[in-house]
Scaffold this motif. Structure first.
Motif, short mmCIF file in Angstrom:
data_model
loop_
_atom_site.label_atom_id
_atom_site.label_comp_id
_atom_site.label_asym_id
_atom_site.label_seq_id
_atom_site.Cartn_x
_atom_site.Cartn_y
_atom_site.Cartn_z
N GLY A 81 0.31 -1.39 0.29
CA GLY A 81 -0.38 0.22 -0.42
C GLY A 81 1.00 1.20 0.21
N GLN A 82 1.68 1.32 -0.56
CA GLN A 82 2.60 2.20 0.14
C GLN A 82 4.17 2.23 -1.51
N GLU A 83 4.51 3.77 -2.39
CA GLU A 83 5.17 3.46 -3.54
C GLU A 83 6.65 3.10 -2.42
N ILE A 84 7.63 2.28 -2.92
CA ILE A 84 8.95 1.79 -1.84
C ILE A 84 9.84 1.84 -3.33
N THR A 85 10.68 2.49 -3.64
CA THR A 85 11.96 2.59 -4.67
C THR A 85 13.34 2.11 -4.12
N PHE A 86 13.11 0.73 -4.69
CA PHE A 86 14.65 0.12 -4.09
C PHE A 86 16.11 0.73 -4.71
N VAL A 87 16.85 0.74 -4.04
CA VAL A 87 18.33 1.85 -4.55
C VAL A 87 19.64 0.94 -4.78
N ALA A 104 17.87 7.04 6.55
CA ALA A 104 16.94 5.55 7.11
C ALA A 104 16.60 5.11 6.29
N GLN A 105 16.61 3.71 6.13
CA GLN A 105 16.18 2.38 5.15
C GLN A 105 15.31 1.16 5.34
N ALA A 106 14.16 1.94 4.36
CA ALA A 106 13.30 0.34 4.53
C ALA A 106 14.09 -0.31 3.74
N LYS A 107 13.56 -1.93 4.75
CA LYS A 107 14.30 -3.21 3.47
C LYS A 107 13.09 -4.35 3.05
N LEU A 108 14.13 -4.88 2.18
CA LEU A 108 12.87 -6.49 1.88
C LEU A 108 13.88 -7.19 2.06
N VAL A 109 14.00 -8.31 3.05
CA VAL A 109 14.92 -9.29 2.89
C VAL A 109 13.72 -10.52 2.99
N PHE A 110 15.88 -11.10 1.91
CA PHE A 110 15.24 -12.89 1.56
C PHE A 110 15.80 -13.98 1.96
N VAL A 111 16.32 -14.95 2.01
CA VAL A 111 16.87 -15.79 2.33
C VAL A 111 17.23 -16.62 0.71
N LEU A 112 18.40 -16.55 0.58
CA LEU A 112 18.68 -17.28 -0.66
C LEU A 112 18.74 -19.05 -0.84
N LYS A 113 19.15 -19.09 0.27
CA LYS A 113 20.07 -20.12 1.11
C LYS A 113 19.94 -20.35 1.98
N GLY A 114 19.54 -21.34 2.93
CA GLY A 114 19.59 -21.78 4.34
C GLY A 114 18.96 -21.29 5.72
N CYS A 128 17.58 -2.77 -0.16
CA CYS A 128 17.62 -1.49 0.45
C CYS A 128 17.30 -0.11 0.14
N ASP A 129 16.16 0.68 0.10
CA ASP A 129 15.50 2.10 -0.42
C ASP A 129 16.75 3.61 0.01
N ASN A 130 17.30 3.10 0.43
CA ASN A 130 18.73 4.03 0.97
C ASN A 130 19.34 3.86 0.30
N TYR A 131 20.54 4.59 0.61
CA TYR A 131 22.20 3.81 0.52
C TYR A 131 22.82 4.36 1.67
N TYR A 132 23.24 2.82 2.09
CA TYR A 132 24.30 2.60 3.26
C TYR A 132 25.17 4.14 3.31
N ASN A 133 24.96 4.86 5.04
CA ASN A 133 25.94 5.49 5.23
C ASN A 133 26.01 5.43 6.41
N LYS A 134 27.64 5.55 7.26
CA LYS A 134 28.58 4.76 7.90
C LYS A 134 28.13 5.75 9.42
#
Length: 178
Positions: free
Chosen positions: A41-47, A70-80, A135-141
């Motif tokens: 129900g919202q527009e998210i653009t992953f970068v 701040a980041q929104a994330k979509l998490v998925f397991v490829l193996k394990g 992630c919808d935002n770039y990593y920033n240390k």
């Protein structure tokens, strides 16, 4: 097509793809931008896409980024298999300090959408696990932060004995929620 179920943590969703199986194997869309945005129900653009490989007992987290990074994330397991944990850190939320714990694995192919304002971490349950997340935002240390996996206020029920956890030095030093 995906099935999306909002969790008790508003804005946090568990997503299940439609899997097409036959004698040759299986096929599914792991991500379709239009279907994903409609489902939550919202527009998210992953970068940015990230992949981690972790041994059994590795606990990563609980991590988040602050402010404009701040980041929104979509998490998925490829193996394990992993125990995925999401903690609501939105101070104005009725579920502030509550968490979701779910097993993600390469058999159930479930995904978790983690909105901004949440901490995220996981524990590797199988001999190894390969975790993919968008992630919808770039990593920033300078904006990275976290909270301790063993915070007594959160009281997360991890699915292994903490004496067996492998943590980074950084994660060992994370502050408690309070």
């Amino acid at each position: 097509m995906i099935k999306a179920t909002e969790t008790k943590l508003k804005g946090c969703f568990v997503l299940e793809p439609i899997i097409h199986e036959d004698e040759r194997g299986y096929f599914f869309e792991s991500y379709n931008h239009k279907d994903f945005c409609e489902a939550i129900g919202q527009e998210i653009t992953f970068v940015q896409d990230n992949i981690s490989l972790s041994k059994k007992g590795v606990l990563r987290g609980l991590h988040f980024q602050t402010g404009e990074h701040a980041q929104a994330k979509l998490v998925f397991v490829l193996k394990g298999r992993i125990q995925d944990v999401v903690v609501d850190l939105r101070k104005d939320s009725p579920t502030f300090g509550q968490y979701l714990s779910i097993e993600l694995n390469d058999v159930n192919k479930k995904q978790v959408f983690v909105p901004k304002g949440f901490a995220h971490g996981f524990l590797t349950l199988s001999e190894s696990a390969q975790v993919f997340y968008k992630c919808d935002n770039y990593y920033n240390k300078e904006s990275e932060d976290g909270i301790r996996y063993d915070d007594g206020v959160l009281d997360i029920k991890w699915r292994a004995n903490s004496k067996d956890f492998m943590l980074s030095e950084k994660d060992k030093e994370l502050p408690f929620l309070n």
